[in-house]
Write an enzyme that holds these catalytic residues in place. Structure first.
Site, mmCIF file in Angstrom:
data_model
loop_
_atom_site.group_PDB
_atom_site.id
_atom_site.type_symbol
_atom_site.label_atom_id
_atom_site.label_comp_id
_atom_site.label_asym_id
_atom_site.label_seq_id
_atom_site.Cartn_x
_atom_site.Cartn_y
_atom_site.Cartn_z
ATOM 1 N N HIS A 330 0.842 -1.187 0.000
ATOM 2 C CA HIS A 330 0.000 0.000 0.000
ATOM 3 C C HIS A 330 0.876 1.235 0.000
ATOM 4 O O HIS A 330 1.986 1.223 0.527
ATOM 5 C CB HIS A 330 -0.935 0.003 1.221
ATOM 6 N N ASP A 389 -7.955 -4.824 -0.746
ATOM 7 C CA ASP A 389 -8.343 -5.591 -1.937
ATOM 8 C C ASP A 389 -8.085 -7.081 -1.774
ATOM 9 O O ASP A 389 -8.702 -7.906 -2.446
ATOM 10 C CB ASP A 389 -7.572 -5.093 -3.167
#
Length: 488
Positions: A330, A389
């Site tokens: 991320h 996700d």
């Protein structure tokens, strides 16, 4: 005389090469002029472009002048998102409570909340004939384009669409928040009817049901769902509702709103941003990746076999040959993504209800092994975690949501954040957002058309274009973040 198709193809190939040659910029110039590509500095941190009170994304602490990575935290209007989920007294309506918080800056009293639910229920309807005349016409396999079309068309059903006063924008925002689930589900039902030759089922929402419950009821043939299914979808909506002003789609909301344009245009632009696989469309990639993993790994409990396949994936030898393990890494979070941590807990509970515990265990192993593999292969010095996700697609599959609706579910949630940010932009009456671009071309003398020569585009131009696209700054960033996407 009309051009032949074969001649047209040849001419278009030539024009494509002209575009490539014209648009090519020396990558060294980005370094020379200290361009913050992607509005990020050399460390990958976002360039400060605005202020917000709506949400805070926290991933480190500053101790003695040093940035120390910590478990990620996400705050909505100052409240930890985990506390909002576990502390709500309205468990079936927690997403609606969070929406109130994002829009109005404080948690509602019982009376305020009940009035808010009545307003959403009142607006949870579409204009007369909208389903037949808009949603059922020119159906699309991509629900995000269908959402854009529908939102833009709602402009024509608004008696005062260009009024950007706060009362009018709030009214428009509440309508869109209430209507987005209907447009999404009805759009999918139209698609499956016209493109998959399946039954067309259009139900009206029930006022006593939550957003999550209505989505499941409208989507399923029998309209039935379990309490856990509705709770998990409610949690997923909360976790996707907001993620700071700098994520690509929310920043798009600010950019478009700063021009003074209408609400429908601003939200349509945000939908276009969210559609991209580097942003909201990423969980589909994770799902496809796991289908590939399950098809190639014989023993799901063999960590050595899993590691070997993940290494091959990082080497670009298997799956989509991108060299990426999707759902890992991320741009902000390092030790953990709080949304992934929370969703993982609910994914585990749902996998037990659905008899998919072995599949959940595979996800856990891949998460652990992938983090180690990426850090070793890419020689990273900062920790790496799974992002939201990684588990969201698995959760949606267990909820029997069709893949076509994965990103639309994200939009149903995130429109609450978009509308809050749009009003924040309008309330503060900021300047039109206009970052600078440095011109690095050459000034040239105009020549008459009779004196111009045809530009020659040869193989060396094509080769040069492919080389110049390999820009070292972006490649480095891609290795550090795993995916060069905004990641919500």
């Amino acid at each position: 005389m009309k051009m032949k198709a074969s001649d047209m193809d040849q001419k278009m190939k030539q024009l494509v090469e002209y575009c490539k040659k014209s648009g090519r910029i020396d990558p060294n110039l980005y370094i020379e002029y200290d361009v913050k590509r992607g509005l990020r500095d050399s460390n990958g941190k976002g360039v400060l472009t605005g202020l917000t009170e709506i949400s805070d994304v926290s991933a480190y602490r500053v101790i003695n002048g040093r940035k120390i990575p910590v478990d990620g935290e996400l705050y909505y209007q100052g409240y930890n998102v985990g506390d909002l989920i576990t502390g709500s007294q309205h468990e079936k309506f927690t997403f609606e409570e969070v929406t109130y918080l994002l829009l109005f800056g404080s948690l509602p009293t019982e009376e305020q909340f009940q009035e808010f639910l009545k307003i959403l229920s009142y607006y949870r309807d579409l204009p007369d004939n909208f389903v037949r005349e808009v949603i059922m016409q020119s159906t699309s396999g991509n629900m995000m384009n269908m959402l854009q079309k529908s939102v833009l068309t709602l402009y024509s059903y608004d008696s005062d669409p260009d009024n950007i006063s706060i009362p009018n924008v709030l009214n428009q925002s509440l309508k869109l928040i209430a209507q987005m689930p209907l447009i999404s589900v009805y759009g999918y039902q139209a698609y499956r009817h016209y493109h998959k030759r399946e039954h067309l089922i259009i139900r009206y929402p029930l006022p006593e049901l939550s957003t999550a419950e209505n989505i499941l009821r409208l989507l399923r043939n029998n309209g039935e769902y379990s309490e856990l299914e509705a709770k998990v979808l409610d949690v997923a909506l909360i976790l996707h509702a907001e993620h700071g002003g700098g994520n690509n789609s929310t920043f798009s909301t600010h950019v478009i709103s700063s021009t003074g344009t209408d609400t429908y245009s601003a939200i349509a632009a945000s939908l276009g941003s969210l559609k991209g696989p580097r942003h909201g469309g990423a969980n589909l990639k994770v799902q496809d990746m796991f289908e590939d993993i399950k098809g190639h790994i014989k023993d799901w409990e063999d960590e050595k076999e899993i590691r070997k396949y993940l290494d091959a994936m990082l080497d670009g030898k298997v799956f989509d040959h991108s060299g990426l393990i999707y759902g890992m890494g991320h741009a902000v979070y390092t030790l953990s993504d709080p949304r992934a941590v929370i969703l993982k807990k609910y994914a585990k509970a749902l996998s037990a209800e659905k008899g998919r515990e072995e599949e959940f265990a595979l996800y856990e192993r891949v998460e652990k092994i992938a983090a180690d593999a990426i850090m070793e292969k890419r020689q990273l010095f900062k920790p790496l975690c799974a992002n939201v996700d990684f588990y969201s697609g698995f959760v949606y599959s267990m909820l029997r949501l069709p893949k076509e609706l994965f990103t639309a579910i994200f939009a149903i949630a995130r429109i609450s954040g978009w509308c809050a940010h749009r009003m924040e932009e309008l309330v503060n009456a900021g300047k039109i957002i206009r970052p600078a671009y440095k011109y690095v071309g050459e000034h040239r003398q105009y020549t008459k058309i009779s004196e111009r020569q045809i530009r020659q585009v040869g193989e060396e131009d094509i080769a040069a274009a492919s080389v110049s696209q390999e820009q070292p700054e972006e490649k480095k960033e891609e290795k550090e973040t795993q995916t060069d996407k905004d990641n919500q």
